[in-house]
Write an enzyme that holds these catalytic residues in place. Structure first.
Site, PDB file in Angstrom:
ATOM      1  CG  ASN A 423      43.302  47.463  44.318  1.00 21.09           C
ATOM      2  OD1 ASN A 423      43.723  46.330  44.126  1.00 21.09           O
ATOM      3  ND2 ASN A 423      44.092  48.522  44.250  1.00 21.09           N
ATOM      4  CG  ASP A 424      42.220  45.254  48.532  1.00 21.23           C
ATOM      5  OD1 ASP A 424      43.304  45.062  47.961  1.00 21.23           O
ATOM      6  OD2 ASP A 424      42.043  46.140  49.388  1.00 21.23           O
TER       7      ASP A 424
END
Length: 499
Positions: A423-424
């Site tokens: 994700n990040d």
């Protein structure tokens, strides 16, 4: 003669530590390096216990059998997703053990009187000290007291801080930053108390042979304050920064062991602790650089929170952007016609335990002439090297694993980038949005691929707690659901296409 043998054993052990640590730098040699380092530690432990006759041979064998059995059980039963919290717990136990060893040395001084003649005899013979002779090897000096205090301080902070990290990683404690009015002031006050207790211990060393209470009570106060300080240092740190905290606490555990080595005059503890402390600090620095954060910002920033999981589907962002959803058969068709596919694993891969399915899918693609690579971000997962170990468990070839710096340039010529639970570390806002909390963080340039397929349970943000703009890009398709199930369906479609 015995002293010489002990010194030689420690020298060999230290050499094995260094060689093993060097071999850990490559996935191809890491397993052998780990075995070398473990062998060195076993040699150092046996030399210490046997040569100094601390335990009988039967007791040593019993300890090795029990400890080996526990270690084997943990290695075989702990899930890969639980490995980060297990490492945090090990860090805590290491720090606690170092503090107890230093405290036990003080107890030995407190029980025995100082007898220089008997001390020289004991040092010359290296025989076990008789309990009724009341001797020690050297006087309890202010320097010794300071070293003991340092070991207790670092060990106690590591113990309590590590188990707070364990709680955050395991979900037993909220991964969100925990704070309250006056937290910083309380931490400063406790820090001043730690300094005062240390001074109390050192000053009490001058009269320790006659009056023991100042040192004993000073160490007790120091240990209590250090335990509270360890909690206060870790609870304000968010879940997004836990990988850095684990690396830092690992360094602390090494420093605590090294300090205990100075207390005991044990070269093996000094060397091994220094190696762990130095390597942990280097790894902490690497992790901070990988997130474009300073260590001070990590410790004081209160960044990120608990990751969220759950089922979901296409969502609309606050800016009115929508996402495109795909299906396993469409994903299979897209990848089967690709020339290059880069797989980007994240913590979602570990949660779903989908590493074996990912490898099987990659094998099917390669059998059709598709070039497959794996892109590993330094902070992917929840501890350093988490993804590398996870993929190695599935026998993914080492030469297919690439670090961020080595693979980022390839995304521009990649037909399909498959993001599995990351994700990040793939959020383009880190490059394009100066207002984003993760702006400046080095990321994998997944968005530059011709096509991006993201496997994710829902649209909820990751540990940083910010929306991932990659999900809304024109070249991105979302495949919602459990990663293991989704990839299994993709595998079925690939086999059908190849038949």
């Amino acid at each position: 003669m015995k002293e010489t043998l002990i010194t030689l054993a420690y020298l060999v052990a230290a050499s094995l530590f260094i060689i093993g640590l060097k071999r850990l730098s490559s996935p191809m040699t890491a397993r052998g390096g780990n075995q070398l380092a473990a062998g060195g530690m076993l040699l150092a432990v046996i030399a210490t216990l046997f040569m100094q006759q601390i335990l009988s041979p039967i007791e040593m064998v019993a300890g090795l059998v029990v400890g080996g059995a526990i270690g084997t059980w943990l290695a075989r039963t702990v899930e890969m997703t639980k490995m980060p919290e297990l490492v945090a717990a090990f860090n805590g136990f290491g720090g606690g053990a170092s503090a107890l060893v230093a405290a036990a040395e003080v107890a030995r001084y407190a029980e025995w009187n100082i007898d220089p003649v008997a001390s020289m005899q004991a040092m010359a013979s290296l025989q076990p000290l008789p309990t009724d002779a009341a001797v020690v090897l050297e006087p309890f000096t202010g320097l010794t007291a300071f070293t003991v205090a340092l070991s207790v301080l670092i060990g106690a902070v590591t113990f309590s801080g590590s188990f707070v990290a364990f709680g955050k990683l395991s979900g037993k404690i909220s991964g969100n930053p925990v704070s309250f009015p006056g937290l910083r002031l309380l931490s400063i006050v406790i820090g001043l108390g730690v300094i005062a207790a240390t001074v109390w211990v050192v000053m009490g060393a001058a009269d320790f042979a006659v009056i023991k209470d100042p040192v004993v009570w000073g160490l007790t106060a120091l240990a209590a304050l250090a335990l509270v300080l360890g909690i206060l240092l870790v609870v304000p740190i968010g879940g997004a920064d836990m990988p850095v905290v684990v690396a830092l606490l690992n360094s602390y555990s090494g420093l605590a062991a090294s300090a205990a080595g100075f207390v005991l005059g044990n070269y093996a503890l000094i060397i091994s602790g220094a190696l762990v402390g130095a390597s942990g600090l280097i790894l902490t620095r690497i992790m901070c650089d990988a997130m474009n954060r300073s260590l001070a910002n990590v410790l004081l920033g209160g960044f990120g929170g608990s990751s969220s999981t759950g089922d979901g589907g296409p969502a609309v962002s606050t800016e009115g952007l929508t996402v495109r959803e795909t299906t396993p058969d469409d994903a299979a068709i897209l990848m089967s016609y690709a020339q290059k596919v880069i797989i980007v694993p994240g913590y979602g891969l570990a949660v779903a335990q989908a590493q074996h399915q990912v490898r099987e899918m990659a094998d099917l693609l390669q059998s059709e002439g598709v070039e497959v690579k794996y892109a590993i971000h330094p902070v992917a997962g929840r501890m350093p090297g988490h993804m590398n170990v996870l993929l190695a468990e599935a026998n993914v070839p080492y030469d297919q694993l690439f670090d961020m710096d080595d693979v980022n340039a390839d995304f521009e010529t990649t037909d399909v980038a498959l993001v599995v639970g990351a994700n990040d570390v793939v959020n383009p806002a880190a490059r394009t949005d100066p207002s984003s909390p993760i702006h400046g963080m080095p990321i994998l340039n997944v968005d530059k691929s011709q096509n991006v397929i993201v496997l994710k349970r829902s649209m909820r943000p990751g540990y940083a707690g910010v929306d991932n703009m990659l999900f809304y890009a024109d070249n991105t398709q979302m495949l919602f659901g459990d990663a293991k199930d989704s990839i299994s369906e993709v595998i079925s479609e690939l086999k059908a296409l190849q038949s």
